[in-house]
Scaffold this active site. Structure first.
Site, PDB file in Angstrom:
ATOM      1  N   SER A   1       0.838  -1.213   0.000  1.00 50.54           N
ATOM      2  CA  SER A   1       0.000   0.000   0.000  1.00 50.54           C
ATOM      3  C   SER A   1       0.864   1.250   0.000  1.00 50.54           C
ATOM      4  CB  SER A   1      -0.884   0.027   1.253  1.00 50.54           C
ATOM      5  OG  SER A   1      -1.870  -0.959   1.181  1.00 50.54           O
TER       6      SER A   1
ATOM      7  N   ASP B   1      -7.495  -7.386   4.492  1.00 50.05           N
ATOM      8  CA  ASP B   1      -6.602  -8.260   3.729  1.00 50.05           C
ATOM      9  C   ASP B   1      -6.205  -9.519   4.512  1.00 50.05           C
ATOM     10  OD1 ASP B   1      -6.707  -6.543   1.575  1.00 50.05           O
ATOM     11  OD2 ASP B   1      -4.982  -5.379   2.224  1.00 50.05           O
TER      12      ASP B   1
HETATM   13  C1  S3P Z   1      -5.721  -0.931  -0.087  1.00 52.32           C
HETATM   14  C2  S3P Z   1      -6.990  -0.853   0.410  1.00 52.32           C
HETATM   15  C3  S3P Z   1      -7.858  -2.027   0.554  1.00 52.32           C
HETATM   16  C4  S3P Z   1      -7.049  -3.319   0.513  1.00 52.32           C
HETATM   17  C5  S3P Z   1      -6.082  -3.348  -0.617  1.00 52.32           C
HETATM   18  C6  S3P Z   1      -5.106  -2.197  -0.507  1.00 52.32           C
HETATM   19  C7  S3P Z   1      -4.949   0.307  -0.191  1.00 52.32           C
HETATM   20  O1  S3P Z   1      -8.776  -2.042  -0.531  1.00 52.32           O
HETATM   21  O2  S3P Z   1      -7.899  -4.430   0.441  1.00 52.32           O
HETATM   22  O3  S3P Z   1      -5.358  -4.552  -0.606  1.00 52.32           O
HETATM   23  O4  S3P Z   1      -3.724   0.243  -0.419  1.00 52.32           O
HETATM   24  O5  S3P Z   1      -5.546   1.377  -0.054  1.00 52.32           O
HETATM   25  P1  S3P Z   1     -10.160  -1.205  -0.469  1.00 52.32           P
HETATM   26  O6  S3P Z   1      -9.841   0.246  -0.515  1.00 52.32           O
HETATM   27  O7  S3P Z   1     -10.931  -1.665  -1.686  1.00 52.32           O
HETATM   28  O8  S3P Z   1     -10.804  -1.623   0.820  1.00 52.32           O
END
Ligand code: S3P
Length: 422
Positions: free
Chosen positions: A6, A308
């Site tokens: 992220s 996650d």
């Molecule tokens: C993420 C947000 C989450 C997560 C993804 C990474 C991010 O998704 O599941 O693996 O880096 O902002 P969502 O924003 O769809 O919840």
């Protein structure tokens, strides 16, 4: 652990929007984060790999890409880059693999259209053509889904809008974009409600800011597989250094601790406006798990902060007295695959007793798992969660299509083999 996925996406995009040259230390060289790099390169950013780092050199604005921007399997790339592209004076088309082309994009189209960008999509799914504008308007927007990607997409567009944009999130999601913008010197106003879990983030555009070096912490979601494995395998003693411990990402650790896992956190410090530290895990569960008779339950505002790690928690649940119920987690159905269906299917193949709900699942525990052929359905988190399940199963398992771990963690199998004794 490899650099946080992220944070890596955000670092590349924000450094590409900054003025000058930024060094991103410990960048995640996984397929997802490399998709972000190649899209930014196609938009004209100068990006080179130097060992474990990335050097990002800006050239005074982006230029129209010559071809489609391929985001691969990465929802983060597509959704956050859409926010960057909303403020550009050209049109660009974002596409991706079969999984990404089936994922919902209305959640970003709606707010970015309110700001003045125009979109074409396939019924709300990619390919997504964004016709950007250099005269974006600020908006005040309450997130209808708890999504850090959507929040971040709006914040990246807001950097380029004239005036004050407000994003209101009813429940907390990971706040890496806010922290990184602050690190790069962009002023944000963050107001947490005292009588609810609501947070308002306000940003004044247009904002230009200089380049800055940044260190990316180890990925706590990748670490989670090792933490789960060490907890399940008695006799383990595992130390993970320099792991990201941002509290919007560490609920997995607290849930495990409440179930009796022996996890210690040490040497906690602030690095580049993120929290980093050492995680030590000793094998086996302490008494709380054995004493508990009621089924553990996860729902509500905990879900976005565990999103996650939920397939991994479902795997762990098979070893917990009373099992575990996960509800209000329908978002799992629109991840890289339908993670509720994939988790239920693979747990049942291994002999677990599972109930499936529209918004979650319930797992009975403890049960002895048997080896099986695991079908990750192209989803890296399912492949890794069930590799952990395979470690404690009675007989051998085979992970089909196991290359999908390269999406977030190419070193996963080699690292695991390197620290596991047979
Ligand atoms: C993420 C947000 C989450 C997560 C993804 C990474 C991010 O998704 O599941 O693996 O880096 O902002 P969502 O924003 O769809 O919840």
């Amino acid at each position: 652990m490899p650099g946080d996925k992220s944070i890596s996406h955000r670092a590349a995009m924000i450094a590409a929007l900054a003025g000058g040259s930024s060094r991103l230390r410990n960048y995640a060289f996984s397929q997802d984060c490399l998709a972000t790099v190649s899209c930014l390169q196609q938009l004209g950013a100068g990006i080179t790999r130097i060992g474990p780092d990335l050097q990002v050199q800006t050239v005074g604005g982006f230029s129209a890409p010559a071809t489609l921007l391929d985001c691969g399997n990465s929802g983060s790339t597509m959704r956050m880059l859409a926010g960057v592209l909303a403020g550009q004076a050209f049109a660009a088309t974002l596409t991706g693999d079969e999984s990404l082309r089936a994922r919902p994009m209305r959640r970003i189209i709606e707010p970015l259209e309110l700001m003045g960008a125009r979109f074409e999509s396939q019924n709300g799914c990619p390919p997504l053509t964004i016709d950007g504008t250099q005269s974006l308007s600020p908006i005040s927007y309450r997130l209808p889904v708890a999504s850090a990607q959507v929040k971040s997409s709006i914040l990246l567009a807001a950097l380029q809008a004239a005036g004050r944009t407000r994003v209101i999130e009813p429940t907390a999601t990971r706040d890496h974009t806010e922290r990184m913008l602050q690190w790069f010197g962009v002023p944000l106003e963050i107001v947490r409600s005292t009588d609810s879990s609501e947070t308002t983030i306000a940003i004044e555009g247009p904002a230009s800011f200089p380049a800055r070096d940044i260190s990316i912490p180890g990925d706590i979601s990748s670490a989670a597989c090792f933490i789960a494995a060490a907890t399940l395998l008695t006799g383990s003693d595992l130390v993970l250094e320099d792991v990201g411990l941002n509290t919007t990402r560490t609920k997995f650790l607290s849930v495990l601790q409440s179930l009796g896992a022996q996890i210690d956190i040490e040497n906690v410090r602030n690095e580049c406006n993120e929290v980093v530290g050492l995680v030590r895990v000793r094998g086996g569960m302490e008494s709380p798990a054995a004493d508990r008779t009621e089924r553990a339950a996860l729902s509500g505002s905990l879900i976005p902060e565990l999103i996650d790690e939920l397939p991994l928690l479902a795997v762990l649940a098979t070893q917990i007295e009373g099992g575990l119920e996960i509800r209000e987690a329908a978002e799992l159905r629109v991840k890289e695959t339908d993670r509720i269906a994939a988790t239920v299917h693979n747990l049942r193949s291994m002999g677990a007793e599972v109930e499936e709900y529209p918004d979650g699942l319930a797992v009975n525990g403890p049960v002895r798992l048997r080896g099986a052929t695991i079908e990750p359905r192209g989803d890296h988190r399912i492949a890794m969660a069930f590799t952990v399940a395979a470690l404690i199963a009675e007989s051998d398992s085979e992970i089909a299509d196991s290359d999908c771990v390269n999406v977030s963690f190419p070193e996963f199998f080699a690292l695991l083999a390197g620290i596991t004794e047979h």
